[in-house]
Design a protein around this motif. Structure first.
Motif, short mmCIF file in Angstrom:
data_model
loop_
_atom_site.label_atom_id
_atom_site.label_comp_id
_atom_site.label_asym_id
_atom_site.label_seq_id
_atom_site.Cartn_x
_atom_site.Cartn_y
_atom_site.Cartn_z
N MET A 121 -1.09 -4.37 7.62
CA MET A 121 -1.25 -3.54 6.44
C MET A 121 0.05 -2.82 6.12
N ASN A 123 2.02 -0.20 3.11
CA ASN A 123 1.91 0.68 1.95
C ASN A 123 3.31 1.03 1.47
N THR A 125 5.19 3.40 -1.35
CA THR A 125 4.97 4.50 -2.29
C THR A 125 6.29 5.05 -2.79
N LYS A 136 1.87 4.81 -6.24
CA LYS A 136 1.60 3.80 -5.22
C LYS A 136 2.05 2.47 -5.80
N TYR A 138 2.50 -0.59 -3.78
CA TYR A 138 1.93 -1.76 -3.11
C TYR A 138 1.08 -1.28 -1.94
N SER A 139 -0.07 -1.91 -1.77
CA SER A 139 -0.91 -1.65 -0.61
C SER A 139 -1.67 -2.92 -0.31
N THR A 141 -2.17 -6.36 2.95
CA THR A 141 -1.70 -7.07 4.14
C THR A 141 -0.53 -7.95 3.76
N THR A 168 4.87 0.30 7.61
CA THR A 168 4.57 -1.02 8.14
C THR A 168 3.92 -0.88 9.52
#
Length: 182
Positions: A121, A123, A125, A136, A138-139, A141, A168
């Motif tokens: 996963m 993220n 930001t 935000k 990208y979020s 896998t 990450t």
């Protein structure tokens, strides 16, 4: 030794009491043990070497991590030695998470590219200089070794400095980006 080389000192900057200032330190170690410190000359004429931590506020915080380096180049965080062994590799670029943005500064939009060394996963930001969430990007896998992209648009952003934060499975990366929309 704050006065060994002229290049070790910045041009004089007069600070105003109560005003927050962004201070960036770039450290390049060529040989031997090293460290980095910042000094200043107080209004009473006393030079403080280094500036005490009680006078500083961390630039960005998150999940217990502090920004230690934000440069105009790609900022990478190495996996731990155990993670490197698990990946079957030594300390090479293929064992680093990467984060890059271009163009930088941008006026309409910028492309953010990133890759990770461990599937998991992720993220991405955008933060302002106070460390507050602006957007935000990208979020989800991400597969190890693949390059992902996201877009930062200038719409709704004020001109100025922002920070991209990529969380990450093996660490947190930061990259500064400047918006200069008309």
């Amino acid at each position: 030794d704050f006065s060994r080389f002229a290049a070790q000192q910045s041009a004089p900057v007069t600070l105003t009491a109560g005003q927050k200032y962004y201070v960036e330190v770039l450290h390049k170690q060529g040989w031997g043990p090293g460290y980095v410190a910042v000094a200043w000359l107080r209004p009473d004429g006393v030079r403080q070497e280094p500036i005490p931590g009680s006078s500083l506020i961390p630039f960005v915080t998150g999940s217990g991590n502090l920004v230690t380096t934000i440069s105009n180049a790609v900022v990478s965080m190495l996996p731990t030695a155990a993670e490197s062994r698990a990946l079957g590799s030594s300390d090479s670029l293929s064992t680093r998470n990467t984060l890059a943005v271009f163009p930088n500064p941008f006026s309409q939009q910028a492309t953010v590219q990133f890759s990770v060394v461990k599937t998991g996963m992720v993220n991405l930001t955008l933060l302002n200089t106070e460390g507050q969430l602006v957007g935000k990007l990208y979020s989800g896998t991400v597969e190890a070794g693949t390059t992902q992209a996201a877009v930062v648009k200038a719409d709704g952003l004020r001109n100025g400095l922002y920070v991209l934060r990529l969380v990450t499975p093996t660490g947190v990366l930061y990259q500064k980006v400047s918006c200069s929309s008309e």
